[in-house]
Design an enzyme around this catalytic site. Structure first.
Site, PDB file in Angstrom:
ATOM      1  N   ASN A   9      44.297  36.612  49.964  1.00  0.00           N
ATOM      2  CA  ASN A   9      45.408  36.066  50.742  1.00  0.00           C
ATOM      3  C   ASN A   9      45.694  37.089  51.826  1.00  0.00           C
ATOM      4  O   ASN A   9      46.271  38.133  51.550  1.00  0.00           O
ATOM      5  CB  ASN A   9      46.633  35.853  49.837  1.00  0.00           C
ATOM      6  CG  ASN A   9      47.866  35.442  50.641  1.00  0.00           C
ATOM      7  OD1 ASN A   9      47.760  35.107  51.829  1.00  0.00           O
ATOM      8  ND2 ASN A   9      49.028  35.468  50.001  1.00  0.00           N
ATOM      9  N   TRP A  10      45.235  36.784  53.027  1.00  0.00           N
ATOM     10  CA  TRP A  10      45.342  37.759  54.115  1.00  0.00           C
ATOM     11  C   TRP A  10      46.774  37.906  54.628  1.00  0.00           C
ATOM     12  O   TRP A  10      47.072  38.826  55.359  1.00  0.00           O
ATOM     13  CB  TRP A  10      44.426  37.361  55.270  1.00  0.00           C
ATOM     14  CG  TRP A  10      42.964  37.504  54.982  1.00  0.00           C
ATOM     15  CD1 TRP A  10      42.373  37.848  53.792  1.00  0.00           C
ATOM     16  CD2 TRP A  10      41.890  37.328  55.921  1.00  0.00           C
ATOM     17  NE1 TRP A  10      41.012  37.896  53.938  1.00  0.00           N
ATOM     18  CE2 TRP A  10      40.685  37.574  55.224  1.00  0.00           C
ATOM     19  CE3 TRP A  10      41.829  36.968  57.270  1.00  0.00           C
ATOM     20  CZ2 TRP A  10      39.433  37.478  55.837  1.00  0.00           C
ATOM     21  CZ3 TRP A  10      40.588  36.877  57.886  1.00  0.00           C
ATOM     22  CH2 TRP A  10      39.406  37.137  57.177  1.00  0.00           C
ATOM     23  N   LYS A  11      47.638  36.955  54.288  1.00  0.00           N
ATOM     24  CA  LYS A  11      49.026  36.968  54.795  1.00  0.00           C
ATOM     25  C   LYS A  11      48.999  37.027  56.330  1.00  0.00           C
ATOM     26  O   LYS A  11      48.123  36.420  56.932  1.00  0.00           O
ATOM     27  CB  LYS A  11      49.804  38.113  54.146  1.00  0.00           C
ATOM     28  CG  LYS A  11      49.663  38.093  52.607  1.00  0.00           C
ATOM     29  CD  LYS A  11      50.547  39.035  51.877  1.00  0.00           C
ATOM     30  CE  LYS A  11      50.311  38.881  50.372  1.00  0.00           C
ATOM     31  NZ  LYS A  11      51.185  39.723  49.561  1.00  0.00           N
ATOM     32  N   HIS A  94      53.938  30.559  47.657  1.00  0.00           N
ATOM     33  CA  HIS A  94      53.866  32.021  47.545  1.00  0.00           C
ATOM     34  C   HIS A  94      55.279  32.606  47.529  1.00  0.00           C
ATOM     35  O   HIS A  94      56.178  32.106  48.197  1.00  0.00           O
ATOM     36  CB  HIS A  94      53.060  32.600  48.706  1.00  0.00           C
ATOM     37  CG  HIS A  94      52.706  34.028  48.469  1.00  0.00           C
ATOM     38  ND1 HIS A  94      53.597  35.052  48.715  1.00  0.00           N
ATOM     39  CD2 HIS A  94      51.585  34.604  47.964  1.00  0.00           C
ATOM     40  CE1 HIS A  94      53.022  36.196  48.372  1.00  0.00           C
ATOM     41  NE2 HIS A  94      51.810  35.953  47.915  1.00  0.00           N
ATOM     42  N   GLU A  96      56.489  35.080  48.911  1.00  0.00           N
ATOM     43  CA  GLU A  96      57.022  35.465  50.229  1.00  0.00           C
ATOM     44  C   GLU A  96      57.596  34.266  50.952  1.00  0.00           C
ATOM     45  O   GLU A  96      58.584  34.377  51.681  1.00  0.00           O
ATOM     46  CB  GLU A  96      55.916  36.159  51.050  1.00  0.00           C
ATOM     47  CG  GLU A  96      55.655  37.559  50.517  1.00  0.00           C
ATOM     48  CD  GLU A  96      54.229  38.033  50.650  1.00  0.00           C
ATOM     49  OE1 GLU A  96      53.462  37.473  51.450  1.00  0.00           O
ATOM     50  OE2 GLU A  96      53.875  38.999  49.919  1.00  0.00           O
ATOM     51  N   GLU A 166      51.899  35.332  39.880  1.00  0.00           N
ATOM     52  CA  GLU A 166      52.136  36.540  40.664  1.00  0.00           C
ATOM     53  C   GLU A 166      53.542  37.070  40.396  1.00  0.00           C
ATOM     54  O   GLU A 166      54.516  36.604  41.012  1.00  0.00           O
ATOM     55  CB  GLU A 166      52.002  36.237  42.162  1.00  0.00           C
ATOM     56  CG  GLU A 166      50.634  35.758  42.584  1.00  0.00           C
ATOM     57  CD  GLU A 166      50.335  36.086  44.036  1.00  0.00           C
ATOM     58  OE1 GLU A 166      49.293  36.684  44.288  1.00  0.00           O
ATOM     59  OE2 GLU A 166      51.157  35.759  44.919  1.00  0.00           O
ATOM     60  N   GLY A 172      52.313  43.917  46.401  1.00  0.00           N
ATOM     61  CA  GLY A 172      52.369  44.904  47.475  1.00  0.00           C
ATOM     62  C   GLY A 172      53.084  46.187  47.091  1.00  0.00           C
ATOM     63  O   GLY A 172      53.429  46.991  47.948  1.00  0.00           O
ATOM     64  N   SER A 212      48.918  43.357  43.355  1.00  0.00           N
ATOM     65  CA  SER A 212      48.243  44.667  43.391  1.00  0.00           C
ATOM     66  C   SER A 212      46.942  44.688  42.587  1.00  0.00           C
ATOM     67  O   SER A 212      46.602  45.696  41.981  1.00  0.00           O
ATOM     68  CB  SER A 212      49.190  45.774  42.913  1.00  0.00           C
ATOM     69  OG  SER A 212      50.338  45.829  43.745  1.00  0.00           O
ATOM     70  N   GLY A 233      46.035  40.359  47.768  1.00  0.00           N
ATOM     71  CA  GLY A 233      46.638  40.601  49.083  1.00  0.00           C
ATOM     72  C   GLY A 233      45.970  41.788  49.760  1.00  0.00           C
ATOM     73  O   GLY A 233      44.892  41.673  50.339  1.00  0.00           O
ATOM     74  N   GLY A 234      46.613  42.941  49.667  1.00  0.00           N
ATOM     75  CA  GLY A 234      46.163  44.143  50.377  1.00  0.00           C
ATOM     76  C   GLY A 234      44.677  44.429  50.244  1.00  0.00           C
ATOM     77  O   GLY A 234      43.995  44.725  51.243  1.00  0.00           O
TER      78      GLY A 234
HETATM   79  P1  13P Z   1      48.982  42.398  46.838  1.00  0.00           P
HETATM   80  O1  13P Z   1      47.594  42.275  46.277  1.00  0.00           O
HETATM   81  O2  13P Z   1      49.008  43.072  48.177  1.00  0.00           O
HETATM   82  O3  13P Z   1      49.934  42.965  45.862  1.00  0.00           O
HETATM   83  O4  13P Z   1      49.458  40.893  47.135  1.00  0.00           O
HETATM   84  C1  13P Z   1      49.346  39.958  46.132  1.00  0.00           C
HETATM   85  C2  13P Z   1      49.668  38.633  46.705  1.00  0.00           C
HETATM   86  O5  13P Z   1      50.777  38.358  47.080  1.00  0.00           O
HETATM   87  C3  13P Z   1      48.570  37.678  46.833  1.00  0.00           C
HETATM   88  O6  13P Z   1      49.059  36.435  47.181  1.00  0.00           O
END
Ligand code: 13P
Length: 250
Positions: A9-11, A94, A96, A166, A172, A212, A233-234
């Protein structure tokens, strides 16, 4: 047995040029993956990623979708628009979006229905806040978030939905749920699916862990019996890291 699915998930990251470069670097590194490999990217990168991923095992995903077919919804994208751009998967609900953009269980459900009915594969995100875990509400909350999001779907449609557990406190932050915590809560989600839709169906639904997840912790998490993949994510923003996650079995 359920086929694992690792999705990035590149956000809100990467220009089209950066997106193409990342996918080009990724392709040879993940070509022998035993799992499904997906990158969910900003809509501005659909075309670049689609072109770069052509002929590879990397599937294109979006990060959200609107429930209406068209109309006065400034800034939103319909399921048909995504499909026309070659999108196969879409992340919905998500944390966020729930935290910063007013997404509710009701709007998540509307988006899930629209996506599924249009033939998109949904990655439905659920998970608790730190305070909710500390107060002992995790199980009730993930059960509720999951079942309400799936309302209105046929059993056949539910079977195809990928769920991403999640925990919000692990996103993050570098904090990961322990292997056992992640496995246990995913087990709770599967039991809820079994109660509502039957054990046979519940056993088919793929449930990812997200929060993470990285090259260091992926093996332990993926060794858990309930965990069928990851939403990353990251660590999905660098080809080397993401490919190590995808190749968790090697
Ligand atoms: P991180 O891997 O950066 O913690 O993000 C997880 C996430 O929100 C994937 O959708």
């Amino acid at each position: 047995m359920r086929k694992a699915i690792i999705a990035g998930n590149w956000k809100m990251n990467k220009t089209p040029a950066e997106a193409a470069a990342l996918v080009n670097e990724l392709k040879p590194l993940v070509k022998d993956a035993i799992c499904d490999v997906v990158v969910c990217v900003p809509a501005t990168n659909f075309q670049a990623v689609k072109e770069a991923a052509e002929g590879s095992n990397i599937k294109l995903g979006a990060e959200n979708v609107h429930w209406a077919a068209s109309g006065a919804f400034t800034g939103e994208l319909s399921a048909d628009m995504l499909k026309a751009c070659g999108v196969e998967y879409v992340v919905i609900g998500h944390s966020e979006r729930r935290q910063y953009f007013g997404e509710t269980d009701a709007t998540v459900n509307k988006r899930v229905q629209a996506a599924v009915n249009a033939g998109l594969k949904v990655i439905l995100c659920v998970g608790e806040l730190k305070e909710e875990r500390e107060a002992g509400y995790t199980d009730a909350l993930v059960e509720y978030q999951t079942l309400i999001a799936l309302t209105g779907l046929t059993n056949e449609q539910v079977e195809e939905v990928v769920i991403a557990y999640e925990p919000v406190w692990a996103i993050g932050t570098g904090l990961t749920a322990t292997d056992e915590q992640a496995n246990e809560t995913i087990g709770v989600i599967r039991k809820a699916l079994a109660r509502k839709y039957g054990q046979e169906l519940a056993d088919k639904v793929r449930i990812q862990y997200g929060g993470s997840m990285n090259p260091k912790n992926v093996k332990g998490l993926m060794a858990q019996p309930e965990i069928d993949g990851g939403l990353i994510g990251g660590a999905s923003l660098k080809a080397a890291d993401f490919s190590l996650v995808v190749n968790y079995d090697k």
